[in-house]
Design a protein around this motif. Structure first.
Motif, mmCIF file in Angstrom:
data_model
loop_
_atom_site.group_PDB
_atom_site.id
_atom_site.type_symbol
_atom_site.label_atom_id
_atom_site.label_comp_id
_atom_site.label_asym_id
_atom_site.label_seq_id
_atom_site.Cartn_x
_atom_site.Cartn_y
_atom_site.Cartn_z
ATOM 1 N N ILE A 6 -6.639 4.392 -2.575
ATOM 2 C CA ILE A 6 -7.437 5.001 -1.514
ATOM 3 C C ILE A 6 -8.750 4.242 -1.472
ATOM 4 O O ILE A 6 -9.575 4.338 -2.389
ATOM 5 C CB ILE A 6 -7.683 6.498 -1.786
ATOM 6 C CG1 ILE A 6 -6.351 7.239 -1.941
ATOM 7 C CG2 ILE A 6 -8.537 7.104 -0.682
ATOM 8 C CD1 ILE A 6 -5.503 7.278 -0.676
ATOM 9 N N GLU A 34 -5.848 4.469 9.231
ATOM 10 C CA GLU A 34 -6.029 5.507 10.241
ATOM 11 C C GLU A 34 -5.873 4.913 11.636
ATOM 12 O O GLU A 34 -5.245 5.509 12.513
ATOM 13 C CB GLU A 34 -7.408 6.141 10.091
ATOM 14 C CG GLU A 34 -7.706 7.212 11.114
ATOM 15 C CD GLU A 34 -9.104 7.785 10.990
ATOM 16 O OE1 GLU A 34 -9.406 8.739 11.742
ATOM 17 O OE2 GLU A 34 -9.895 7.308 10.158
ATOM 18 N N SER A 57 -4.429 11.294 11.411
ATOM 19 C CA SER A 57 -4.354 12.739 11.237
ATOM 20 C C SER A 57 -3.148 13.340 11.957
ATOM 21 O O SER A 57 -2.551 14.309 11.487
ATOM 22 C CB SER A 57 -5.644 13.402 11.730
ATOM 23 O OG SER A 57 -5.893 13.090 13.095
ATOM 24 N N GLU A 60 0.022 12.169 9.674
ATOM 25 C CA GLU A 60 -0.223 11.885 8.258
ATOM 26 C C GLU A 60 0.939 12.297 7.360
ATOM 27 O O GLU A 60 1.317 11.562 6.441
ATOM 28 C CB GLU A 60 -1.512 12.563 7.791
ATOM 29 C CG GLU A 60 -1.901 12.168 6.380
ATOM 30 C CD GLU A 60 -3.276 12.675 5.971
ATOM 31 O OE1 GLU A 60 -3.660 12.451 4.816
ATOM 32 O OE2 GLU A 60 -3.964 13.300 6.813
ATOM 33 N N SER A 81 -9.299 4.606 5.939
ATOM 34 C CA SER A 81 -9.617 5.293 7.190
ATOM 35 C C SER A 81 -10.528 4.385 8.011
ATOM 36 O O SER A 81 -10.838 3.265 7.602
ATOM 37 C CB SER A 81 -10.268 6.656 6.922
ATOM 38 O OG SER A 81 -11.439 6.511 6.144
ATOM 39 N N PRO A 86 -11.715 7.760 2.682
ATOM 40 C CA PRO A 86 -10.667 8.613 3.235
ATOM 41 C C PRO A 86 -10.709 10.006 2.599
ATOM 42 O O PRO A 86 -11.096 10.167 1.436
ATOM 43 C CB PRO A 86 -9.383 7.875 2.835
ATOM 44 C CG PRO A 86 -9.794 6.447 2.703
ATOM 45 C CD PRO A 86 -11.190 6.495 2.140
ATOM 46 N N GLY A 87 -10.311 11.000 3.386
ATOM 47 C CA GLY A 87 -10.282 12.368 2.873
ATOM 48 C C GLY A 87 -11.569 13.134 3.063
ATOM 49 O O GLY A 87 -11.603 14.346 2.862
ATOM 50 N N ASP A 90 -11.924 12.653 7.219
ATOM 51 C CA ASP A 90 -11.000 11.618 7.676
ATOM 52 C C ASP A 90 -9.636 11.917 7.071
ATOM 53 O O ASP A 90 -9.540 12.635 6.068
ATOM 54 C CB ASP A 90 -11.457 10.226 7.213
ATOM 55 C CG ASP A 90 -12.435 9.569 8.173
ATOM 56 O OD1 ASP A 90 -12.450 9.960 9.350
ATOM 57 O OD2 ASP A 90 -13.174 8.674 7.738
ATOM 58 N N GLY A 92 -6.284 11.287 4.813
ATOM 59 C CA GLY A 92 -6.133 10.724 3.467
ATOM 60 C C GLY A 92 -5.801 11.756 2.415
ATOM 61 O O GLY A 92 -5.118 11.453 1.434
ATOM 62 N N SER A 93 -6.275 12.988 2.594
ATOM 63 C CA SER A 93 -6.054 14.003 1.563
ATOM 64 C C SER A 93 -4.582 14.403 1.474
ATOM 65 O O SER A 93 -4.040 14.560 0.365
ATOM 66 C CB SER A 93 -6.925 15.229 1.832
ATOM 67 O OG SER A 93 -6.664 15.776 3.105
ATOM 68 N N ALA A 96 -2.687 11.454 -0.186
ATOM 69 C CA ALA A 96 -2.921 11.367 -1.618
ATOM 70 C C ALA A 96 -2.137 12.447 -2.371
ATOM 71 O O ALA A 96 -1.533 12.188 -3.419
ATOM 72 C CB ALA A 96 -4.412 11.491 -1.921
ATOM 73 N N TYR A 97 -2.134 13.661 -1.823
ATOM 74 C CA TYR A 97 -1.441 14.774 -2.474
ATOM 75 C C TYR A 97 0.068 14.529 -2.523
ATOM 76 O O TYR A 97 0.707 14.670 -3.579
ATOM 77 C CB TYR A 97 -1.741 16.068 -1.733
ATOM 78 C CG TYR A 97 -0.981 17.262 -2.269
ATOM 79 C CD1 TYR A 97 -1.389 17.906 -3.431
ATOM 80 C CD2 TYR A 97 0.153 17.736 -1.602
ATOM 81 C CE1 TYR A 97 -0.681 18.994 -3.932
ATOM 82 C CE2 TYR A 97 0.865 18.815 -2.095
ATOM 83 C CZ TYR A 97 0.449 19.448 -3.257
ATOM 84 O OH TYR A 97 1.148 20.513 -3.748
#
Length: 235
Positions: A6, A34, A57, A60, A81, A86-87, A90, A92-93, A96-97
């Motif tokens: 990230i 993004e 978004s 995603e 992003s 990111p996150g 923006d 990314g979250s 990542a999860y």
């Protein structure tokens, strides 16, 4: 086990990109972005050529599944992003999860953030700082959340567009016109501007302008910031 990086990218000034970010972009097999057009410009500027895939978004979760398949195949991926980390307001979250839940490593490559950039020059705001990001565009929901944030007594940071910044400042002034705020416009860019004062003063400044351009970060101090400033002066 493959790695998703990230990657933080500049919020305006390309000189803010880190050596580690550039080395990461150079080393991975694929770059997810993004906005692929925006990230292509960044990579081209630094003479980096990599396959690009979209992860915004609106797609995603689906894009995350595609990236997981690439990681399952042993490829490495970097995600960027449009600007900043990111996150943080923006995409990314979710990516990542989902990647971590799939058993792959997610590694942060720290970089610029409008939030941290403004806070670093804003001065005292209180011992607790809340990052709220963008408020709802709905006037009623925006004012309700503003009243909650300001009633907490904590400092907080908002993001806003040039199209709604005066409306936001009007809403804050209606709640507490003397609360100290700091507005950062076009942070790190050629026309960077930082305006510090009471909400009424800052609101009047921007309301009087014929045109307003740029992206905004807004720091609203906590109600105990004056006390904190005096304590710091006494120590």
């Amino acid at each position: 086990m493959s790695v998703l990086y990230i990657v933080g990218t500049p919020i305006g000034n390309l000189g803010d990109i880190t050596f580690r970010a550039l080395e990461t972009f150079k080393s991975v097999d694929v770059v997810a972005a993004e906005d692929t057009r925006h990230t292509l410009e960044l990579l081209t500027h630094f003479e980096i050529r990599k396959p690009l895939i979209s992860c915004r978004s609106q797609n995603e979760s689906v894009a995350a599944d595609k990236i997981i398949r690439l990681l399952d195949e042993g490829q490495t991926v970097a995600y960027a992003s449009d600007a900043g980390m990111p996150g943080i307001s923006d995409p990314g979250s979710v990516l990542a999860y989902k990647v971590r839940q799939a058993g792959h490593t997610v590694t942060p490559i720290p970089g610029p953030s409008a939030f941290a950039t403004l806070v670093s020059v804003a001065g005292p705001g209180g011992k607790t700082l809340v990052f709220e990001g963008f408020l709802s565009p709905s006037p009623g929901k925006r004012r309700k959340r503003l009243r909650e944030l300001m009633a907490s007594g904590n400092a907080f940071v908002l993001y806003e567009s040039p199209f709604r910044i005066v409306k936001l400042l009007n809403d804050i002034a209606d709640i507490e016109i003397d609360r100290r705020i700091v507005v950062g416009r076009e942070l790190t860019k050629l026309h960077e501007e930082i305006v510090d004062g009471s909400c009424g003063e800052v609101r009047d400044d921007f309301a009087a302008r014929q045109t307003i351009k740029g992206e905004f970060a807004v720091f609203i101090s906590g109600t105990n910031s004056a006390k904190l400033s005096q304590e710091d002066a006494d120590n």
